[in-house]
Every structure is written in structure tokens, then in C-alpha cells.
Design a protein around this motif. Structure first.
Motif, PDB file in Angstrom:
ATOM      1  N   ARG A 156       0.830  -1.201   0.000  1.00 42.53           N
ATOM      2  CA  ARG A 156       0.000   0.000   0.000  1.00 42.53           C
ATOM      3  C   ARG A 156       0.872   1.262   0.000  1.00 42.53           C
ATOM      4  O   ARG A 156       0.556   2.253  -0.667  1.00 42.53           O
ATOM      5  N   THR A 157       2.003   1.232   0.728  1.00 43.55           N
ATOM      6  CA  THR A 157       2.935   2.360   0.741  1.00 43.55           C
ATOM      7  C   THR A 157       3.523   2.595  -0.638  1.00 43.55           C
ATOM      8  O   THR A 157       3.616   3.733  -1.111  1.00 43.55           O
ATOM      9  N   ILE A 158       3.938   1.514  -1.288  1.00 49.39           N
ATOM     10  CA  ILE A 158       4.575   1.627  -2.603  1.00 49.39           C
ATOM     11  C   ILE A 158       3.621   2.271  -3.604  1.00 49.39           C
ATOM     12  O   ILE A 158       4.002   3.184  -4.349  1.00 49.39           O
ATOM     13  N   ARG A 159       2.370   1.810  -3.617  1.00 46.40           N
ATOM     14  CA  ARG A 159       1.387   2.422  -4.520  1.00 46.40           C
ATOM     15  C   ARG A 159       1.164   3.884  -4.170  1.00 46.40           C
ATOM     16  O   ARG A 159       0.999   4.731  -5.046  1.00 46.40           O
ATOM     17  N   GLY A 160       1.172   4.199  -2.879  1.00 47.52           N
ATOM     18  CA  GLY A 160       0.957   5.575  -2.456  1.00 47.52           C
ATOM     19  C   GLY A 160       2.082   6.490  -2.888  1.00 47.52           C
ATOM     20  O   GLY A 160       1.842   7.606  -3.368  1.00 47.52           O
ATOM     21  N   VAL A 161       3.324   6.053  -2.716  1.00 50.81           N
ATOM     22  CA  VAL A 161       4.468   6.867  -3.145  1.00 50.81           C
ATOM     23  C   VAL A 161       4.412   7.095  -4.646  1.00 50.81           C
ATOM     24  O   VAL A 161       4.688   8.200  -5.136  1.00 50.81           O
ATOM     25  N   PRO A 181      11.683  -3.456  -0.970  1.00 54.78           N
ATOM     26  CA  PRO A 181      11.460  -4.627  -1.825  1.00 54.78           C
ATOM     27  C   PRO A 181      12.022  -4.410  -3.229  1.00 54.78           C
ATOM     28  O   PRO A 181      11.972  -3.302  -3.768  1.00 54.78           O
ATOM     29  N   GLU A 182      12.555  -5.464  -3.820  1.00 55.64           N
ATOM     30  CA  GLU A 182      13.097  -5.390  -5.176  1.00 55.64           C
ATOM     31  C   GLU A 182      11.972  -5.690  -6.170  1.00 55.64           C
ATOM     32  O   GLU A 182      11.806  -6.821  -6.631  1.00 55.64           O
ATOM     33  N   VAL A 183      11.204  -4.667  -6.493  1.00 54.37           N
ATOM     34  CA  VAL A 183      10.122  -4.785  -7.473  1.00 54.37           C
ATOM     35  C   VAL A 183      10.248  -3.623  -8.449  1.00 54.37           C
ATOM     36  O   VAL A 183      10.828  -2.579  -8.118  1.00 54.37           O
ATOM     37  N   PRO A 184       9.748  -3.762  -9.688  1.00 56.83           N
ATOM     38  CA  PRO A 184       9.926  -2.727 -10.713  1.00 56.83           C
ATOM     39  C   PRO A 184       9.449  -1.343 -10.289  1.00 56.83           C
ATOM     40  O   PRO A 184      10.104  -0.335 -10.595  1.00 56.83           O
ATOM     41  N   LEU A 185       8.317  -1.249  -9.584  1.00 57.17           N
ATOM     42  CA  LEU A 185       7.798   0.062  -9.207  1.00 57.17           C
ATOM     43  C   LEU A 185       8.726   0.758  -8.216  1.00 57.17           C
ATOM     44  O   LEU A 185       8.966   1.965  -8.316  1.00 57.17           O
ATOM     45  N   VAL A 186       9.274  -0.001  -7.274  1.00 62.57           N
ATOM     46  CA  VAL A 186      10.230   0.582  -6.325  1.00 62.57           C
ATOM     47  C   VAL A 186      11.489   1.033  -7.054  1.00 62.57           C
ATOM     48  O   VAL A 186      12.039   2.108  -6.779  1.00 62.57           O
ATOM     49  N   ASP A 187      11.972   0.241  -8.006  1.00 62.98           N
ATOM     50  CA  ASP A 187      13.157   0.621  -8.772  1.00 62.98           C
ATOM     51  C   ASP A 187      12.928   1.922  -9.534  1.00 62.98           C
ATOM     52  O   ASP A 187      13.813   2.777  -9.613  1.00 62.98           O
TER      53      ASP A 187
END
Length: 322
Positions: A156-161, A181-187
Motif C-alpha cells: 500500500r505504501t509503494i502504490r501511495g508513493v 522490496p526489489e520490485v519494478p515500481l520501487v526501482d
């Protein structure tokens, strides 16, 4: 003989209201049971320094739904109460309420929402709504040009950022863990020039009187003071599903969210879920919640068509359990 409803909707937020509106248009006998009407879109805590109320995007849609469902011509019944239990008996559902006893239904839409875990710091409650918040996507429209701190690393944080990264002046993304986390959106977010990631840090204080001015981080043995305009805390949410433990329906995952498929159907035939209470919600936005509620109601309507129980048959079953 007790009334048997076609659809019983638990909750009063955007998802519940949208489900009720769809059910009304299908001329289904519908009951809403809720503790608060309007959900997050009805909150009045989100104020500015001068006391002005900033309503949320989609608030006008929620108000229109409430108006449509509350007028004297509406076929939707309402109970302002808390649900304390739900069980399936003789092919129908029995819903136990705190004040008004049992209510009967052929299908149930659970849209009871979820509550955020609060930052466990004393003396910061006065900043809630004037810079301190627990839902990034709900208040994303207010972050334009601001310095924003985000605390947490949940999905939920990742989507919010991602929602606010293009409009803010700067984002300080604080993680209590060592790595994100190593996921495309975080990268993708990590590469943005206006994002600073601060791992292995804990918020020790939030400074401000009428608004958030600064946060104090602890990293190892040192303290770091960061001036910000807003702080979002996302350290998890707790679904409002305790009543589902008081019955014979098994629809919850290990975290207490209602398990649903792509049609908002739960593992228990006849129970559907929408909004934050389900395990598949995409974000805390009114429009998403409304769409989710409609999808759950459509699935409930199709369930009722397939299961050709007459009201007389179900009423007879209700009589046996009374």
C-alpha cells in the motif's frame, strides 16, 4: 415472519453505498447496516491551519449516493448499528447486530473497511489531519509542491508513493527495514531525483503545533531532524472483520482480510466483499471503492439469479431458525 433481504450490505462507505445503489436499481430488497455513513469520504478531520475543511476527491459522488439512498422513495433500508456476527443457516445468512438482533438475507456484501495502525508516539494526535495522515492515496491531491515524509514499506505504501512522486517537491521515504522490496515500481521510484530513501530508521518525534514542521529520525545511535510539510505513516491496516469470527463462514486470510476473486466473490457462496476489507483492493480512492462496490453487487445479483430460491422458501428457513 422476519423480513428476508435479497442483499444485506455491511458498511457505510463508498463501496457499500455503490453496492446499495446498484441493488436499488435492480429493485432488490436491500438492507445496509453501518456504524458510520460515508466512510473516509465523510471524515471532517482533514483541515487546514485556518480551520477550513478540505473534502476528499469523490466526496460529492458519495454525498449524491447518500442522498439518493436516503430519500423517501428509496427501497434500501438502513440500520445504524454494528454487526457482531454472521452465519449461514439453511441456505441463507443470519446477521447478528449489537442493538437490533438478527437480520436475514439471501446474499451479503461485506464493505466494512479497515483502520490504520497508528504511529505509537505520545503527544502527536493533534497533528492528525493537519499534516499527519495514514493514507497516501486518499490525500495525494494535497501534496503538490510539498516536502513529504513517508514511513513504511507495505504494498500500500509503494502504490501511495507512486501516486505522489510526480507532484511533490521532495519525498523522504523512510524504511524501518534494511532494504526496500526489489520490485519494478520501487526501482522506478528510486531513480526519481526528488526521492530520498532512508533505510533502517525509526520516527521518534513529529514536531509542530498547527501543522507538521519536522520529523525526528533515529538511525543507529544518532538522531536526524528533517523539515517536512506532511507525514504519511503506513505501518499496516486492520480490517474490520472481527464479526466474521463469530459464525460458521470461513472467508478470511491469515491477516483478517476477506478473500475474494476477480468477481469480488468470497470462498463462501453468497458472500461478497468490496473496498479496503478485501485482500485485493488496489488503493484507497473513492472512485476505486465505488467501482469495487458495484462489481460486488453485480456478482451478488448474478448469484441470486443462479440460486433460484424464492422469498417464501427462504422465509420458511428463517422461521425454523427463529
Amino acid at each position: 415472519m422476519s423480513i428476508v433481504y435479497d442483499i444485506l450490505i455491511i458498511g457505510g462507505g463508498p463501496s457499500a453505498l455503490a453496492a446499495a445503489f446498484y441493488a436499488q436499481n435492480k429493485q432488490l430488497r436491500t438492507l445496509m447496516i453501518y456504524a458510520d455513513l460515508g466512510g473516509k469520504a465523510g471524515w471532517a478531520h482533514n483541515r487546514t491551519v485556518n480551520g477550513t475543511i478540505n473534502v476528499l476527491p469523490g466526496h460529492d459522488l458519495v454525498e449524491r449516493l447518500i442522498s439518493q439512498l436516503s430519500n423517501h422513495q428509496s427501497s434500501v433500508a438502513h440500520i445504524n448499528d454494528r454487526v457482531v456476527g454472521l452465519r449461514k443457516t439453511n441456505g441463507m445468512f443470519v446477521v447478528d447486530t449489537q442493538q437490533y438482533g438478527e437480520r436475514y438475507a439471501r446474499s451479503v456484501v461485506v464493505a466494512s473497511g479497515a483502520a490504520p495502525n497508528r504511529l505509537p508516539l505520545p503527544g502527536i494526535q493533534h497533528l492528525f489531519g493537519v499534516g499527519l495522515g495514514y493514507s497516501i492515496t486518499t490525500f495525494a491531491h494535497q501534496t503538490q509542491g510539498q516536502r513529504v515524509a513517508v514511513y513504511g514499506v507495505t504494498p500500500r505504501t509503494i502504490r501511495g508513493v507512486a501516486e505522489i512522486v510526480l507532484g511533490t517537491n521532495h519525498i523522504y521515504w523512510i524504511s524501518p527495514d534494511e532494504e526496500l522490496p526489489e520490485v519494478p515500481l520501487v526501482d522506478a521510484i528510486r531513480r526519481m531525483p526528488n526521492v530520498t530513501i532512508i533505510p533502517q530508521a525509526t520516527i521518534r518525534d513529529v514536531v509542530g503545533i498547527n501543522s507538521v514542521k519536522q520529523i525526528v529520525l533515529e538511525r543507529g545511535s544518532s538522531l536526524q531532524h528533517i523539515p517536512v510539510d506532511r507525514l504519511f505513516v503506513d505501518i499496516g491496516i486492520q480490517p474490520n472483520t472481527g464479526f466474521l469470527n463469530n459464525g460458521n463462514v470461513d472467508v478470511l486470510d491469515e491477516d483478517g482480510f476477506v478473500i475474494v476473486d476477480e468477481y469480488n466473490s468470497s470462498p463462501c457462496h453468497g458472500i461478497f466483499a468490496a473496498g479496503d476489507v478485501s485482500n485485493s483492493v488496489l488503493g484507497e480512492q473513492v472512485l476505486i471503492a465505488i467501482g469495487d462496490g458495484v462489481r460486488a453487487a453485480v456478482s451478488a445479483y448474478e448469484y441470486l439469479l443462479v440460486h433460484k430460491l424464492t422469498l417464501e422458501e427462504v422465509s420458511n428457513a428463517a422461521g425454523k431458525t427463529a
